[in-house]
Design a protein around this motif. Structure first.
Motif, PDB file in Angstrom:
ATOM      1  N   UNK A 138     -30.862 -30.670  12.542  1.00  0.00           N
ATOM      2  CA  UNK A 138     -32.518 -30.417  13.607  1.00  0.00           C
ATOM      3  C   UNK A 138     -32.778 -31.164  14.031  1.00  0.00           C
ATOM      4  N   UNK A 139     -33.014 -30.995  15.636  1.00  0.00           N
ATOM      5  CA  UNK A 139     -33.165 -32.045  16.646  1.00  0.00           C
ATOM      6  C   UNK A 139     -34.568 -32.321  17.167  1.00  0.00           C
ATOM      7  N   UNK A 186     -36.653 -28.166  16.096  1.00  0.00           N
ATOM      8  CA  UNK A 186     -37.294 -29.304  16.459  1.00  0.00           C
ATOM      9  C   UNK A 186     -38.355 -30.040  15.867  1.00  0.00           C
ATOM     10  N   UNK A 187     -38.213 -30.521  15.819  1.00  0.00           N
ATOM     11  CA  UNK A 187     -39.148 -31.770  15.021  1.00  0.00           C
ATOM     12  C   UNK A 187     -39.686 -32.943  16.299  1.00  0.00           C
ATOM     13  N   UNK A 188     -41.222 -32.689  16.678  1.00  0.00           N
ATOM     14  CA  UNK A 188     -41.935 -33.415  17.492  1.00  0.00           C
ATOM     15  C   UNK A 188     -42.620 -34.975  16.445  1.00  0.00           C
ATOM     16  N   UNK A 222     -37.855 -22.435  14.669  1.00  0.00           N
ATOM     17  CA  UNK A 222     -38.797 -23.729  14.211  1.00  0.00           C
ATOM     18  C   UNK A 222     -39.523 -24.645  14.944  1.00  0.00           C
ATOM     19  N   UNK A 223     -40.859 -24.833  14.642  1.00  0.00           N
ATOM     20  CA  UNK A 223     -40.474 -26.192  15.017  1.00  0.00           C
ATOM     21  C   UNK A 223     -41.140 -26.741  13.391  1.00  0.00           C
ATOM     22  N   UNK A 224     -41.428 -28.238  13.945  1.00  0.00           N
ATOM     23  CA  UNK A 224     -41.761 -28.866  13.158  1.00  0.00           C
ATOM     24  C   UNK A 224     -43.006 -30.345  13.770  1.00  0.00           C
ATOM     25  N   UNK A 247     -43.633 -22.017  13.817  1.00  0.00           N
ATOM     26  CA  UNK A 247     -43.982 -23.288  13.162  1.00  0.00           C
ATOM     27  C   UNK A 247     -44.474 -23.343  12.102  1.00  0.00           C
ATOM     28  N   UNK A 248     -44.078 -24.665  11.286  1.00  0.00           N
ATOM     29  CA  UNK A 248     -43.222 -24.314  10.048  1.00  0.00           C
ATOM     30  C   UNK A 248     -44.053 -24.828   8.760  1.00  0.00           C
TER      31      UNK A 248
END
Length: 424
Positions: A138-139, A186-188, A222-224, A247-248
């Motif tokens: 995951x990025x 992707x994780x913000x 997938x966005x976290x 949005x996970x």
């Protein structure tokens, strides 16, 4: 050794910045070097960094060792005084190739080793572009840095500076680059991610940023979010939780405690009732959501009744992924000057709170058995569900998105079997 090796401690933001450091150091022509990206959140984190530095020197006697990160920013003299260290860079300097070109030669004095400026003078966070995150499926994308709050236990604002946000367009550009490199999740990340946008024109929020990313970068599967402060959650974020499948369904909250007097002494901005109300609301919007949280045991002046309130909040909120920290006094913080508890009592309460967390995690695992889940497969034979529950996934291809049936668990992670669906 040859090339540049990076040793990373601490948060996801550090993981992201380590990739920037590696790229900037290589751009500067650095070779035969070890970069140590430290964490300052606890005294134990600093101790581990010092141990790693000594070990790196033993294993690589000819390498140049450069120390940076939050602990280097807050305790620069400590690291400059280590004979194993060749240079110390601040959190701002570590992201610039010029810093690596200007490194001193071996054998200089402790004062000459230092390249650490006043982090409070930094007013903006420049966007940093990376194409991959080494070792991760995951990025991470940095959207914010620093913190304007001054929790009494926390040294991090003095290592990161005041809050500053990355412009939305730059975040979108970075997300596109990462999805083009094959990342599906992707994780913000940020130091205080939910404060995002307050310093930008129009004051966009973290929720609006997430909405914009999912709209403009459709290849994000997938966005976290990394850790958030629930009191700062905005309406856009709640909309995503309710309506956006990409949005996970997992949030990690910076709760810190469950007793209102301790929360005040910590200078937190929420009460235990606020935290529980937020958790109940997101569960109403997304029943499958799992909640993680950070909590501190043994904060100065904590009584047994106050500690029990922390345990009760964890239970009432059904925290599935509880991260427990025994209170660690950080020099220079107000809490370090408060009446301290005996260290044995602090460790004992931390163990009891961890036991509560273990019980809650077992209950969460039990509830997952018999469900069907989509997994993102890691590099180590493990995977994560959408609600960030760990699954044993031997033999599956890393980065694959796979639909499975959950058939049991071993107390640590779920067991699965493949459904008829192919990897996405």
């Amino acid at each position: 050794m040859s090339g540049v090796e990076v040793i990373t401690f601490g948060c996801r933001l550090n993981t992201y910045e380590s990739e920037v450091m590696r790229a900037e150091a290589e751009k500067a022509g650095l070779n035969n070097a070890i970069l140590v990206n430290t964490c300052a959140v606890t005294g134990e984190a600093v101790r581990q960094a010092r141990q790693a530095i000594r070990r790196a020197r033993r294993d690589n006697p000819e390498a140049r060792i450069i120390v940076t990160g939050c602990a280097a920013q807050t305790e620069k003299e400590t690291f400059a005084g280590m004979v194993e260290v060749d240079a110390v860079l601040g959190n701002e300097e570590k992201l610039k190739s010029a810093s690596y070109r200007a490194l001193p030669d071996f054998g200089v004095s402790a004062e000459e080793k230092l390249r650490v400026n006043d982090i409070m003078s930094v007013k903006a966070t420049a966007p940093q572009m990376v194409k991959h995150i080494d070792g991760h499926v995951r990025a991470f994308i940095q959207v914010q840095n620093g913190c304007d709050h001054r929790c009494t236990f926390c040294i991090i604002p003095y290592g990161r500076g005041n809050s500053r946000s990355v412009p939305m367009g730059s975040v979108v550009d970075q997300a596109r680059k990462l999805t083009e490199s094959g990342y599906r999740e992707i994780v913000l990340t940020g130091v205080d991610a939910t404060s995002y946008g307050a310093d930008l024109p129009g004051e966009p929020t973290l929720g609006l940023l997430a909405k914009t990313l999912l709209k403009q970068v459709p290849d994000i599967r997938r966005l976290r979010l990394s850790s958030i402060d629930s009191i700062e959650a905005d309406r856009h974020l709640l909309d995503l939780i309710a309506d956006e499948a990409r949005f996970m369904p997992h949030l990690h909250l910076s709760l810190q405690h469950g007793d209102d007097m301790i929360l005040k002494r910590m200078k937190r901005r929420h009460s235990s009732a606020d935290a529980l109300e937020f958790v109940n609301e997101v569960r109403r919007l997304r029943p499958e959501i799992s909640i993680g949280a950070d909590m501190i045991a043994g904060f100065p002046t904590e009584t047994e009744e106050m500690f029990d309130n922390a345990v009760r909040l964890a239970e009432d909120a059904q925290i599935a992924h509880l991260h427990v920290f025994p209170y660690s006094p950080r020099p220079g913080t107000p809490a370090a000057r408060m009446p301290q508890l005996d260290r044995r009592l602090v460790k004992e309460r931390a163990a009891r709170l961890r036991a509560t967390g273990h019980m809650l995690h077992q209950s969460h695992l039990d509830g997952m058995v018999g469900t069907r889940q989509w997994l993102l497969v890691e590099n180590n034979g493990l995977a994560h569900t959408e609600n960030f529950t760990l699954v044993a996934a031997p033999g599956l291809k890393p980065r694959a998105l796979v639909e499975v049936d959950i058939i049991g668990h071993d107390g640590k992670h779920l067991d699965m079997q493949l459904t008829a669906a192919d990897a996405a």
